[in-house]
Design a protein around this motif. Structure first.
Motif, PDB file in Angstrom:
ATOM      1  N   ALA C  65       2.709  -6.866   8.969  1.00  0.00           N
ATOM      2  CA  ALA C  65       1.960  -5.637   9.222  1.00  0.00           C
ATOM      3  C   ALA C  65       0.719  -5.518   8.342  1.00  0.00           C
ATOM      4  O   ALA C  65      -0.404  -5.469   8.840  1.00  0.00           O
ATOM      5  CB  ALA C  65       2.866  -4.426   9.014  1.00  0.00           C
ATOM      6  N   LEU C  66       0.925  -5.525   7.014  1.00  0.00           N
ATOM      7  CA  LEU C  66      -0.211  -5.263   6.125  1.00  0.00           C
ATOM      8  C   LEU C  66      -1.221  -6.410   6.133  1.00  0.00           C
ATOM      9  O   LEU C  66      -2.426  -6.187   6.199  1.00  0.00           O
ATOM     10  CB  LEU C  66       0.310  -5.069   4.702  1.00  0.00           C
ATOM     11  CG  LEU C  66       0.767  -3.670   4.390  1.00  0.00           C
ATOM     12  CD1 LEU C  66       1.304  -3.612   3.005  1.00  0.00           C
ATOM     13  CD2 LEU C  66      -0.396  -2.736   4.514  1.00  0.00           C
ATOM     14  N   THR C  67      -0.689  -7.646   6.108  1.00  0.00           N
ATOM     15  CA  THR C  67      -1.581  -8.798   6.109  1.00  0.00           C
ATOM     16  C   THR C  67      -2.453  -8.825   7.357  1.00  0.00           C
ATOM     17  O   THR C  67      -3.640  -9.102   7.298  1.00  0.00           O
ATOM     18  CB  THR C  67      -0.732 -10.064   6.031  1.00  0.00           C
ATOM     19  OG1 THR C  67       0.083  -9.966   4.899  1.00  0.00           O
ATOM     20  CG2 THR C  67      -1.577 -11.276   5.925  1.00  0.00           C
ATOM     21  N   ALA C  69      -3.330  -6.241   9.130  1.00  0.00           N
ATOM     22  CA  ALA C  69      -4.341  -5.187   9.041  1.00  0.00           C
ATOM     23  C   ALA C  69      -5.517  -5.652   8.195  1.00  0.00           C
ATOM     24  O   ALA C  69      -6.685  -5.445   8.558  1.00  0.00           O
ATOM     25  CB  ALA C  69      -3.730  -3.927   8.449  1.00  0.00           C
ATOM     26  N   ILE C  70      -5.209  -6.337   7.076  1.00  0.00           N
ATOM     27  CA  ILE C  70      -6.285  -6.806   6.201  1.00  0.00           C
ATOM     28  C   ILE C  70      -7.159  -7.820   6.939  1.00  0.00           C
ATOM     29  O   ILE C  70      -8.390  -7.754   6.908  1.00  0.00           O
ATOM     30  CB  ILE C  70      -5.681  -7.411   4.928  1.00  0.00           C
ATOM     31  CG1 ILE C  70      -5.039  -6.317   4.092  1.00  0.00           C
ATOM     32  CG2 ILE C  70      -6.722  -8.119   4.115  1.00  0.00           C
ATOM     33  CD1 ILE C  70      -4.202  -6.841   2.975  1.00  0.00           C
TER      34      ILE C  70
END
Lengths: 113, 236, 85, 109
Positions: C65-67, C69-70
């Motif tokens: 998820a976070l990766t 988004a980045i």
């Protein structure tokens, strides 16, 4: 066995992207692939056939029925650090794009080799 | 062409080296050394049900302190790198639709609640401070995607982050002064499967969860900001 | 390991390798990023089958998820085409 | 075999049936929008009925399974609408049989 082989294959794909590709975002993707492959390798070293996760519950109180917890703890650290390193790399890429207007490392003159 | 062949041979050599090294460790065979000790002694020594948590926070707590520091340094690096740039791009994002806005408003508190549950029960169930913190940051990411004008109050986030880190260090120093070694267990172990058990793991994981959540939210805010960065102020 | 779980994990690993090859091969950087995120999600399932639920949660929350988004923000702020030769 | 086990197996069977329907729909339907219809709507129903069926069969995980089903009900429409909207924005082609485009009418006015 196939876990080892596929982890090695993912690491190989990552190194290929890291060396051959000229696009900066592709290079970061290669770094991420290497990290994923190494995590998979470490966790699959710790797996023992027929044993459960290293968490005590009311059903499982026997410590000799659990897989090795140390690789999992190491991988936990590795994933979090990988994400922060990736955020830093993305910030560098955005800054380089602002300065040079391209993502191609052959056109960014101070990085040419 | 010749370059690609050379590189291919190079990659093959690396892979073969790792494979030869790995051939000493057969898959699925019990090869525990120190893991045996951890598995046998976790319940009497720490009172936690999750052995991975006890390895991360109890036996190797100093490593985790270093990991938290690495995460903090990365967040600081991202912030500094973005303040260096000029940040002139002011393009309008597409407005999100009705379903996304209302749904986000409904789901967001539940995401925060789930994150808090995960990092408070880190010593009993799978999960812990890092996973719960990442979940909280994902909630803030959803907020950013749904409402374009979102901007978190960075001062308060820095305060929460500092308090989380301070909890870790203060508990470590308490162990140093009361028991003679950094991060020694100063709290009672309690009974197994209770929420208030596991000694110092519960307060440390709450601190780590708050710290990781606010840090990753700050990274997302840095990446998402278009013009807001300049007015927010950057000192830690 | 149960034979069905073993076959399922073989399938997951083969899919992961295919997604990784696609991620470094396609020209569209956004598609590459999405292939990468899918590979991370499948690897987190493999971690679950290898009896590592902590690592699986961590990989699903951070790696997928976070990766992603980045990566997507980085692609959006730069350019989308990979003009490799 | 208690009554809850029978209800649980029935719910799991219904869930599997809806998963099968959604898989057939993904293969057979003509364009992106109808396929997303198949992929989100019937999958939501299939997932919640399977999860609640498992929860009915084991008493101690019933509350957890209800919470999980609530989360699926809350989140599946959001992701589905966002995906379809993104597909519309990049001008994914519709089939020839499309009669009405409400989104375009709303934008046009």
């Amino acid at each position: 066995m196939i876990f080892y082989i596929s982890a090695l294959l993912i690491i190989g794909i990552g190194i290929y992207a890291l060396i051959i590709k000229k696009n900066l975002i592709k290079i970061i993707i290669g770094l991420d692939l290497i990290e994923t492959g190494i995590n998979l390798l470490i966790v699959s070293i710790g797996y023992v056939n027929g044993k459960t996760a290293p968490i005590f519950s009311k059903d499982v109180m026997n410590a000799s029925l659990m897989v090795d917890p140390v690789p999992q703890a190491l991988t936990l650290t590795s994933i979090v650090i990988g994400a922060s390193e990736l955020a830093l790399a993305a910030a560098f890429v955005v800054l380089l794009y602002r300065k040079y207007g391209t993502l191609d490392i052959r056109k960014i003159r101070s990085l040419r080799w | 062409m010749i370059r690609k062949i050379v590189y291919g041979v190079f990659i093959l050599i690396i892979i073969a080296a790792i494979a030869i090294f790995m051939s000493n460790y057969k898959f699925g065979v019990d090869k525990m050394d120190v893991g045996k000790y951890y598995l046998d002694n976790t319940v009497p020594q720490t009172g936690a049900a999750n052995v991975v948590t006890s390895v991360t926070l109890f036996y190797r707590g100093f490593d985790t302190l270093g990991e938290v520091t690495v995460l903090f340094t990365a967040a600081l690096g991202v912030a500094v790198l973005y303040f260096m740039g000029e940040n002139k791009r002011k393009q309008k994002l597409q407005e999100s639709n009705f379903v996304t806005k209302i749904g986000t408003r409904v789901v967001f508190p539940f995401i925060l609640l789930t994150g808090a549950y995960i990092f408070m029960h880190g010593h009993l169930t799978p999960g812990g401070g890092f996973q719960g913190g990442a979940l909280i940051a994902t909630g803030f990411l959803l907020l950013y995607l749904a409402y374009e004008e979102t901007s978190i109050d960075r001062k308060k986030f820095y305060l929460v982050e500092g308090l989380g880190g301070l909890t870790y260090v203060i508990i470590g120093l308490l162990g140093f002064f009361m028991k003679g070694s950094f991060l020694a267990n100063v709290l009672p172990n309690g009974t197994l499967f209770d929420l208030l058990s596991g000694g110092i793991m519960l307060p440390i994981y709450i601190g780590v969860g708050l710290k990781v959540g606010s840090e990753l939210s700050n990274i997302i805010d840095d990446l998402m900001c278009e013009v807001k960065c300049e007015e927010a102020g950057g000192e830690e | 390991m149960n034979i069905y779980i073993l076959i399922f994990s073989y399938l997951l690993l083969v899919l992961t390798i295919i997604l990784s090859i696609l991620a470094i091969h396609v020209k569209d950087l956004l598609a590459a990023v999405i292939f990468m995120g899918g590979g991370s999600l499948l690897v987190s399932l493999v971690f679950l089958l290898l009896q590592a639920p902590d690592v699986a949660m961590s990989e699903a929350a951070i790696g997928a998820a976070l990766t992603m988004a980045i990566y997507i923000v980085a692609v959006k702020k730069t350019e989308r085409e990979d003009n490799d030769d | 075999m208690g009554i809850n086990v029978i209800i649980g197996y029935t719910l799991m069977f219904i869930g599997a049936f809806f998963f099968l329907l959604s898989a057939i729909g993904l293969l057979r339907l003509p364009d992106l929008y109808t396929r997303m219809q198949a992929a989100t709507k019937s999958t939501t129903l299939g997932a919640i009925s399977s999860i609640i069926g498992i929860g009915l069969m084991k008493e101690d995980i019933l509350i957890k399974s209800i919470i999980l089903a609530t989360f699926i009900i809350l989140t599946a429409p959001i992701s589905g609408s966002a995906l379809i909207r993104a597909g519309y924005k990049v001008k994914s082609p519709m089939t020839d049989k499309t009669v009405v485009d409400k989104f375009k009418e709303k934008e046009g006015e």
